[in-house]
Design an enzyme around this catalytic site. Sequence first.
Site: not given
Length: 151
Positions: A46, A51, A88-89, A130-131, A134
């Site tokens: 995701g 991000q 996480c990216l 999670h997304e 953000h």
Amino acid sequence: MATRKIITQENEILRKISKPIKNFDEDLWELLDDMKETLEKSNGVGLACPQVGVLKRAFVISLNNAYFEVINPKIVKTSGKNVAQEGCLSIPNVYEEIERPNVVTIDFEDRYGNPMSITATDFMARAFCHENDHLNGILFIDYLKNKPFKK
């Protein structure tokens, strides 16, 4: 389509609250397409707008051969608990056990502004939560309760 730079946790934009999307136009579609390409090239699950440095309430998820574009999400129901490893990216090479709901229902809009709803379970529920975090300036490491994350 273009690949966008994924910002990391040092960037304060990740801690800001994103603004609702009001214009469902070519600019939004380009952003979503770029995010999809960025996600594919990064081998992630995701990616949320913050991000890639954009404070808008949208994220994309690629999971189980399905692609989701989620705009202006609202979590309307959760149930159960699931503890699993999460990464996480924007925080590369960090993985920690995090508790999330096992089932989550989210109301949102698609890229054209059409209202949608989805109920996700297990890993998909984790990805949606999670997304969505953000968009509210929350990173998964915030759930570690006095436990330093491992690098």
